[in-house]
Design an enzyme around this catalytic site. Structure first.
Site, PDB file in Angstrom:
ATOM      1  N   ASP A  23     -20.353 -24.077  24.744  1.00 15.02           N
ATOM      2  CA  ASP A  23     -20.178 -24.259  23.305  1.00 15.02           C
ATOM      3  C   ASP A  23     -19.973 -25.726  22.953  1.00 15.02           C
ATOM      4  O   ASP A  23     -19.571 -26.542  23.792  1.00 15.02           O
ATOM      5  CB  ASP A  23     -19.021 -23.414  22.779  1.00 15.02           C
ATOM      6  CG  ASP A  23     -17.684 -23.707  23.451  1.00 15.02           C
ATOM      7  OD1 ASP A  23     -17.674 -24.058  24.651  1.00 15.02           O
ATOM      8  OD2 ASP A  23     -16.640 -23.603  22.777  1.00 15.02           O
ATOM      9  N   GLU A  66     -14.741 -22.892  25.322  1.00 13.72           N
ATOM     10  CA  GLU A  66     -13.838 -23.988  25.701  1.00 13.72           C
ATOM     11  C   GLU A  66     -13.387 -24.810  24.507  1.00 13.72           C
ATOM     12  O   GLU A  66     -12.229 -25.235  24.438  1.00 13.72           O
ATOM     13  CB  GLU A  66     -14.527 -24.896  26.726  1.00 13.72           C
ATOM     14  CG  GLU A  66     -13.610 -25.930  27.381  1.00 13.72           C
ATOM     15  CD  GLU A  66     -13.437 -27.212  26.577  1.00 13.72           C
ATOM     16  OE1 GLU A  66     -12.495 -27.973  26.862  1.00 13.72           O
ATOM     17  OE2 GLU A  66     -14.241 -27.466  25.655  1.00 13.72           O
TER      18      GLU A  66
END
Length: 408
Positions: free
Chosen positions: A82, A147
């Protein structure tokens, strides 16, 4: 540095730009497209591929290159898929086009954080396989979600699962930061994120009166205490040239809440703080200090944690440690200057270290401004390609570490 024309573009750069165009941007990342990308890459490289859904819609993709000695612990190459949001109006180019200018700079969200490292892992493994190498230790590449928003639906859950333990990881690599100098920064620990909400309650009433024991007065005292601590840590950092930002505890006031109208004294007010606690701090004593600041402000002042990480670990960085010796030795052979530091923020490495696996954070980007999360995040293709070379040497060195005590 200049760029090659499109017809001459290095295949590693082409793959990098392809991955950059996948919109895994928070808060609605297209994780499915990323998983499909890694599945196809695994097929092309002849790697094992496992998908682990750690929460509904949150899949960790594991690519595996088996070693010749399955009794040895494995090497874990971790990266997150991400990326953080963008403000398109502040970008020179579409932040998901992977535009490359005439100088060779690639502009895209995730160029530094950390899609470059994901592809460097893959291209390093590809090169080693093509050259016919085999290594004693198995190499696992993990591509994890979530994350950028804390990893709570990603690595935090993954390390608790049997699929993670089955990897038998002995050592891990994860993300680092760019370095504008000739040196390369390597992170052996990181500060612990504490997100704290302080709530103050007091007497409400009409705002035309001098009310006593108000929520605002007591909250003001706590804010002053915490900001005084912040100034003390800042001065400690400024006065010692040997300290880096990750070696001190930082705190910032990030939210103030309370009140319903201009003429009403509120019964409740709150302040939110983002602490990044240095790994050498006594966590219990520091929490007691927070409690003391609240008590000193008066009755009805409490605090709670929105996030609290209390298991900081430090990966050894001395030559007696076989993992560090392999990592630093390979860097020395490449004449790379390393600057070991404590990561000032938080990465998925903290979850890996917390379960007892030593980990280093390393993104091989020297002579490069730190632009993660910034407008016009970019990386030069030559820096990216050198990173592939560097990771090729590092992966080979780490996967060749001889059997350690306890490994048969």
């Amino acid at each position: 540095m200049t760029s090659k024309g499109p017809e001459e573009e290095h295949p590693s750069v082409t793959l990098f730009r392809q991955y950059l165009r996948i919109r895994t941007v928070q808060p609605k990342p297209d994780y499915g497209a990323a998983v499909a990308f890694f599945e196809e890459t695994a097929r092309q490289l002849g790697l094992g591929c496992q998908k682990v859904e750690v929460a509904p819609g949150y899949v960790v993709t594991v690519l595996t290159w088996p070693g010749t000695n399955p009794t040895l612990s494995s090497i874990l190459l971790n990266s997150h898929t991400d990326v953080v949001p963008v403000f398109k109006e502040h970008w020179s180019h579409d932040p998901f086009e992977a535009f490359k200018d005439s100088e060779g700079y690639i502009y895209t969200r995730g160029a530094q954080d950390m899609k470059c490292v994901s592809i460097q892992y893959l291209e390093a493994v590809k090169r080693l396989k093509v050259e016919g190498h085999r290594f004693p230790r198995t190499i696992h590449m993990t591509f994890v979600p979530d994350e950028e928003v804390g990893g709570h639906q990603g690595m935090e859950l993954f390390v608790q699962r049997h699929e993670f333990h089955a990897l038998r990881a002995g050592f891990a690599l994860d993300e680092g930061l760019a370095n504008p100098t000739d040196a390369f920064t390597v992170f052996y620990s990181e500060r612990s994120p504490w997100w704290v909400r302080v709530t103050s309650t007091g007497r409400p009433g009409h705002a035309s009166r001098f009310m006593e024991d108000t929520a605002a007065e007591k909250l003001h005292k706590v804010v002053n205490s915490i900001l005084a601590f912040r100034e003390k840590e800042w001065q400690r950092l400024q006065s010692n040239p040997h300290l880096k930002e990750g070696s001190v505890t930082s705190v910032n006031l990030t939210k103030l809440e309370g009140g319903v109208a201009y003429n009403v004294v509120p019964a409740t007010m709150s302040a939110c703080f983002d602490f990044r606690v240095a790994p050498d701090v006594d966590m219990k004593a520091f929490e007691e200090q927070l409690q003391s600041w609240c008590q000193e402000a008066g009755e009805g002042v409490t605090f709670e944690f929105a996030q609290k990480f209390t298991e900081p670990r430090m990966t050894p960085t001395d030559d007696t440690d076989p993992w560090w010796a392999a990592f630093s030795g390979a860097c020395k052979e490449m004449t790379l200057t390393l600057e070991p530091e404590i990561f000032p923020a938080a990465t998925d490495s903290r979850y890996i270290r917390a379960v007892g696996i030593p980990a280093l954070g390393f993104s091989p980007m020297n002579r490069t401004p730190v632009l993660l999360h910034d407008h016009n995040e970019r990386l030069h293709e030559a820096v990216f390609l050198r990173g592939v070379d560097i990771y090729t040497r590092l992966v080979a060195a780490l996967a060749s570490v001889p059997a350690l005590p306890g490994e048969s």
